[in-house]
Design an enzyme around this catalytic site. Structure first.
Site, PDB file in Angstrom:
ATOM      1  N   VAL A   1     -35.086  85.504  26.538  1.00 22.84           N
ATOM      2  CA  VAL A   1     -34.302  86.715  26.768  1.00 22.84           C
ATOM      3  C   VAL A   1     -34.068  87.356  25.409  1.00 22.84           C
ATOM      4  CG1 VAL A   1     -33.183  85.989  28.910  1.00 22.84           C
ATOM      5  CG2 VAL A   1     -32.163  85.358  26.728  1.00 22.84           C
ATOM      6  N   SER A   2     -33.886  88.662  25.407  1.00 21.78           N
ATOM      7  CA  SER A   2     -33.812  89.382  24.134  1.00 21.78           C
ATOM      8  C   SER A   2     -32.443  89.330  23.479  1.00 21.78           C
ATOM      9  CB  SER A   2     -34.221  90.850  24.339  1.00 21.78           C
ATOM     10  OG  SER A   2     -35.561  90.929  24.761  1.00 21.78           O
ATOM     11  N   THR A   3     -31.381  89.156  24.286  1.00 25.59           N
ATOM     12  CA  THR A   3     -30.032  89.169  23.721  1.00 25.59           C
ATOM     13  C   THR A   3     -29.222  87.992  24.231  1.00 25.59           C
ATOM     14  OG1 THR A   3     -29.010  90.461  25.504  1.00 25.59           O
ATOM     15  CG2 THR A   3     -30.105  91.698  23.750  1.00 25.59           C
TER      16      THR A   3
END
Length: 200
Positions: free
Chosen positions: A8-10
């Site tokens: 996931v990016s964040t």
């Protein structure tokens, strides 16, 4: 050993969707990091690659191909490494495996190449919209721009500090000052990395 790679990016993004087709005996590797960071520079991905080198892994699942990355070349290089080690990669949302009876699946290779290109195009489109937004902000006099004498993009900046990102992405991360000491970076650099990844 069967494994699953999740990205996931964040820090705020949830991983449950990527676990919908999880096998009961899978070992999970999770990275909370931008897909623009090369696969072999992500903390958990590096651990996965080390386990591959130790011949511990035979099967890897991902929910979708963009979990491996947003750069076509990097994705294809990662898949090629898996193929060279005779590891089967399954992409859940396609229902496809990279190996069939131990041999390369030509359909998988073709589709993955196309999808990786689409993923990269989507990211480039996003960056273009960001540039347009910056131009509008400049016209309104509300954008200060990059620091003087630098043309470095956010992705290029973040790619230089994978260790800082790794500490920041921990469930209970150290303080900014502690991370700065652990990674031999300035406090301002750690704060800047944190600010950027929180915006992703």
């Amino acid at each position: 050993m069967k494994t699953r790679y999740i990205r996931v990016s964040t820090l705020n993004q949830k991983i449950e969707r990527q676990l919908l087709k999880q096998y009961p005996d899978e070992k999970i590797y999770i990275d909370k990091i931008s897909g623009s960071i090369p696969f072999d520079q992500r903390p958990s991905a590096r651990e996965l690659l080390r386990d591959i080198d130790r011949n511990k892994i035979q099967y890897i699942s991902v929910s979708s191909i963009d979990r491996l990355g947003r750069n076509t070349l990097d994705v294809l290089q990662t898949i090629e490494k898996l193929h060279c080690n005779e590891i089967c990669l399954k992409v859940d949302n396609l229902g496809l495996e990279s190996l069939v009876d131990g041999k390369e699946n030509p359909t998988f290779k073709l589709i993955i190449s196309v999808l990786a290109n689409i993923s990269e195009m989507e990211r480039n489109s996003l960056l273009e919209r960001q540039r347009e937004g910056i131009q509008i902000a400049k016209a309104k006099g509300i954008y200060k721009g990059r620091l003087k004498n630098t043309s470095e993009s956010v992705d290029e900046f973040l790619a230089k500090y994978p260790n800082v990102i790794s500490y920041l992405n921990r469930k209970n991360p150290p303080t900014i000052i502690e991370i700065a000491k652990l990674t031999d970076c300035s406090k301002n650099t750690v704060q800047k990395v944190k600010r950027y990844i929180n915006k992703m």
